[in-house]
Design an enzyme around this catalytic site. Structure first.
Site, PDB file in Angstrom:
ATOM      1  N   TYR A 180     -34.245 -56.610  40.374  1.00 46.58           N
ATOM      2  CA  TYR A 180     -35.585 -57.217  41.122  1.00 46.58           C
ATOM      3  C   TYR A 180     -36.245 -55.749  40.289  1.00 46.58           C
ATOM      4  O   TYR A 180     -36.185 -54.737  39.838  1.00 46.58           O
ATOM      5  CB  TYR A 180     -35.317 -56.414  42.275  1.00 46.58           C
ATOM      6  CG  TYR A 180     -35.560 -57.743  43.265  1.00 46.58           C
ATOM      7  CD1 TYR A 180     -36.381 -57.714  43.543  1.00 46.58           C
ATOM      8  CD2 TYR A 180     -34.040 -58.199  43.482  1.00 46.58           C
ATOM      9  CE1 TYR A 180     -36.706 -59.702  44.201  1.00 46.58           C
ATOM     10  CE2 TYR A 180     -34.351 -59.485  44.334  1.00 46.58           C
ATOM     11  CZ  TYR A 180     -35.185 -60.130  44.829  1.00 46.58           C
ATOM     12  OH  TYR A 180     -36.009 -60.742  45.430  1.00 46.58           O
ATOM     13  N   ASP A 223     -30.333 -49.337  46.319  1.00 47.68           N
ATOM     14  CA  ASP A 223     -30.582 -48.821  44.944  1.00 47.68           C
ATOM     15  C   ASP A 223     -31.321 -47.602  45.009  1.00 47.68           C
ATOM     16  O   ASP A 223     -31.208 -46.277  43.675  1.00 47.68           O
ATOM     17  CB  ASP A 223     -32.289 -49.306  45.063  1.00 47.68           C
ATOM     18  CG  ASP A 223     -32.179 -50.578  45.019  1.00 47.68           C
ATOM     19  OD1 ASP A 223     -31.103 -51.493  44.477  1.00 47.68           O
ATOM     20  OD2 ASP A 223     -33.232 -51.166  44.775  1.00 47.68           O
TER      21      ASP A 223
END
Length: 802
Positions: free
Chosen positions: A510, A422
């Site tokens: 997310y 990420d």
């Protein structure tokens, strides 16, 4: 009390305002703040924005109960406090003024030939990211420990040079701020080059991906329209398709080809796949040369869109017909449904500060009940804390989020390719607005964050970080001392309150909630809670090997979350050592009954002298106690002063050692690795790892490969926590936080002579009196009233350039 927000501060002032903008004041002078009566408080009590002096019978207790309260500056004149305060700006994120000055400086250098990041061309030179460049530790410590001058502030700037024969990515250190005059190239350990293909994807590149998807979906319009029951990618209104792109973008270094899957563009579109996935090669800087390499539809692969369409029309492929989408089908939304037994005409419990906050914030410097620290939110990686002290003594120089990954499995090409790393999506910039009363209590102090990533001017993320004190509704400690005759000798208890530093990262589907919690007994908790939408793919029967069917044609794919932290501990100084403590069974003759034997546990300590010895692999036995101590400093009882790391994690390795993408996440081999501090080993990952995990510019394994001595040295602990998530029907509409939180604790281990929370005046002691009535001993007011905000919920959700 209304929620507060800190906006872009002036050089020597932090401005607070309520969300309605009706009141502003500076936290620099709390004594100047006047009390504000709250209509919902009991008449005899005042609810203040910042402080309320004791009165009446408790006036003589005022000083006692507020001594731990750092807000009022009582007893904070020590040199260590002043130096910590003085040094905190070294760790503050770049200001808007600094960002604009750096951009102007670099754009003013003719040979760089910089253009706007948002101009439509890909073969251009432009700034990709700008963030603070941290000073060297030894330079920072001069200011923090001796009060000397701070090193000049510097910016780290990533420039993508696409307008040249051989495109490249170059990083620069620009200084001094706020008026830059020079720049130098920043290199990585080992002088590793940065491949141009490893750069993060940008808005402009997404625009071109959208263009090629327009062409693809136009060719496959009939197929998609019939499959989805009337949805289309182009010329649509309320029945549109969207897409999610998958990374890494290829199978080896130098590639830039991405699997893209189409979804229905409704609320919660992440769990609305339509069964159409396409592999686009977008390596060339001329989008007209981009190509489609593969198409996947209904478990079949095709070499082109034309091939799929031809076989679809001729009956060579089984057609999919999704159930008609009713716009009133809210399965992926937050709209309530089902039976609720909770009354809706009254609110649930609220967190209140009946006499104002007990913490103090000055820019990025925070003080609370003996704790002090500086914080920042690094645009590339996220939340970080520096110069963490308790009662003036440094516990850690740095505790910082380094990386978060989610590695998936599945039956469709998009699912089997999904290995999200990420920081490659600039995880730190995805810090969006926090909702008062939900993301943070209404009483929290909300802070604006500013980022410069894939933009031409700084972007303000309003109310993106919050700080608040809360009760845990659990005693810090308590004891009921029974007399075993129906009564008691005494009861003692101490409430547990903590300060919480929180922000979030919403990396597409997310949401990660990042917390640092500071307890009154010298304990720090570092925690991440996962929520948001699962990454779902189109259901196939074989997909049940890789997840769970959660809706019609929807598979929730199994995945593992791993989070990596850097913990630079300075326990009673920089000269630290590391040992592990386990239990060992011993068997010996019973000294008071020689014909019998005693079997019991014995402490077994292992001092780890080298970095390799202190790198613990997943799958191996993990020691029970992880103890960092200063061999030269002892507490009153002769024990080396130390802290221990305690895990709350269910992590496991995600790939075999050395397997392709695993090279980019070599830190994931170890729940814990301990190294000597080096400024050249500042981070364990990079913003480039997502798109080139095969030959990463930052290789964590290099940090321990030289196997240096770690006895009596400046040590860094690298901590990996995480969990396996096999989605299930209760992840619809999306994942809830209970059970999905992991992290670690830093706990004092003989660092103090006794529990430092004994300093708290919130203790209650009850003893039976001679008259039979309980006698209560306390050091705080008996009645405090209650107060909650009378302002309606407010949320804006926008973020924009400034």
């Amino acid at each position: 009390m209304p929620p507060h927000t800190i906006t872009d501060p002036l050089p020597n002032q932090v401005m607070l305002e309520d969300v309605a903008g009706s009141r502003t004041f500076s936290t620099a002078s709390p004594d100047s703040v006047t009390s504000v009566t709250c209509a919902q408080c009991e008449p005899a009590f005042i609810c203040e924005e910042h402080r309320a002096p004791a009165s009446g019978e408790f006036a003589n207790l005022g000083v006692l109960w507020q001594m731990p309260n750092v807000l009022h500056g009582v007893g904070l004149a020590s040199r260590s406090r002043d130096w910590a305060h003085h040094g905190a700006p070294m760790f503050a994120d770049l200001t808007v003024r600094e960002m604009k000055a750096v951009r102007a400086y670099l754009h003013g250098i003719p040979e760089l030939e910089l253009t706007d990041a948002r101009s439509s061309s890909l073969n251009k030179n432009s700034i990709l990211l700008m963030e603070l460049h941290l000073p060297r530790k030894h330079e920072a410590l001069r200011a923090l420990d001796r009060g000397q001058a701070k090193p000049p502030r510097q910016a780290r700037v990533i420039i993508q040079f696409g307008n040249q024969t051989k495109p490249n990515i170059t990083e620069y250190i620009v200084s001094p701020l706020p008026s830059p005059k020079s720049h130098e190239v920043k290199t990585f350990k080992g002088e590793r080059p940065i491949r141009f293909e490893s750069r993060p994807i940008t808005v402009v590149e997404y625009d071109h991906i959208n263009d090629i998807l327009n062409k693809i979906t136009t060719k496959a319009h009939k197929l998609l329209f019939e499959t989805t029951g009337g949805f289309s990618y182009t010329n649509c209104s309320d029945r549109c398709l969207t897409f999610s792109d998958i990374a890494p973008r290829g199978l080896g270094p130098g590639e830039r080809r991405t699997w893209i899957m189409l979804q229905k563009f409704v609320e919660g579109y992440f769990i609305h796949p339509v069964g159409f996935e396409v592999l686009v090669n977008h390596q060339d800087l001329d989008p007209e040369k981009w190509t489609v390499e593969k198409v996947w539809y209904n478990s079949m692969y095709f070499d082109s869109v034309e091939e799929l369409v031809e076989k679809y029309e001729s009956g060579g492929v089984e057609k999919i017909k999704l159930p008609d989408h009713d716009i009133n089908d809210h399965y992926s939304t937050y709209i309530p449904r089902g039976q609720s037994n909770t009354p809706t005409n009254i609110h649930g419990p609220k967190l209140v500060e009946p006499q104002g906050p007990r913490y103090h914030i000055d820019h990025n410097f925070v003080e609370y009940a003996g704790w002090s620290f500086a914080y920042r939110v690094r645009s590339s990686a996220g939340l970080q804390v520096f110069d963490l002290r308790f009662n003036g003594e440094r516990i850690a120089y740095e505790i910082s989020l380094q990386e978060a990954i989610a590695f998936y499995a599945g039956d469709t090409p998009a699912a089997m390719q999904t290995k999200y790393i990420d920081a490659g999506w600039a995880m730190g910039t995805s810090t969006f607005e926090l909702a008062p009363g939900i993301d943070c209590p209404e009483i929290a102090t909300f802070v604006d964050l500013y980022h410069y990533f894939d933009t031409d001017k700084p972007v303000r993320h309003k109310n993106a970080l919050c700080i608040f004190e809360m009760t845990t509704a659990m005693p810090l400690r308590r004891h009921f001392n029974s007399n075993f005759q129906g009564g008691y000798n005494f009861y003692g208890g101490l409430e547990n309150t903590v300060l919480v530093l929180r922000t979030t990262s919403t990396v597409y589907n997310y949401d990660y909630i990042w917390d640092f919690l500071f307890y009154p007994n010298g304990v720090v908790e570092v925690k991440v809670s996962a929520t948001g939408y699962i990454h779902a793919t189109f259901f196939t029967p074989n997909g049940l090997h890789y997840g769970t069917k959660v809706y019609n044609y929807v598979l929730g794919n199994l995945h593992t979350h791993l989070i990596h932290y850097k913990v630079d501990l300075d326990i009673a100084g920089r000269e630290n050592s590391f040992e592990t403590v386990d239990l060992k069974l011993v068997n010996f003759t019973n000294p008071w009954s020689p014909e019998n034997f005693i079997v019991q546990s014995k402490l077994h300590r292992t001092e780890h002298k080298t970095e390799r010895s202190a790198a613990f692999r997943f799958g191996k036995n993990f020691p029970k106690y992880l103890h960092f101590n200063n061999p030269n400093e002892k507490n009153k009882w002769g024990h080396q002063r130390g802290y221990r790391i305690q895990f709350n994690s269910h992590a496991h390795s995600v790939l075999p050692r050395g397997w392709r993408e695993e090279n980019g996440i070599s830190w994931s081999r170890y729940p814990l690795a301990v190294t000597r501090h080096k400024d050249s080993e500042a981070t364990s990952s990079s913003i480039y790892t997502q798109n080139d995990p095969w030959e990463p510019v930052v290789s964590f394994e290099d940090y321990i490969r030289n196997n240096e001595d770690i006895v009596n040295q400046d040590l860094v602990a690298w901590v990996t926590v995480g969990f396996l998530h096999v989605p299930h029907s209760e992840d619809i509409p999306n994942t809830a936080t209970p059970g999905n939180a992991v992290g670690f604790f830093l706990r004092p281990y003989n660092f103090f002579n006794e529990d430092p929370s004994l300093a708290s005046r919130s203790t209650i002691i009850v003893r039976p009196g001679q008259d039979g009535k309980p006698k209560v001993q306390r050091w705080t007011p008996e009645v405090i009233g209650h107060c909650v905000t009378d302002k309606p919920f407010y949320y804006n959700g926008t973020y924009a350039g400034v």
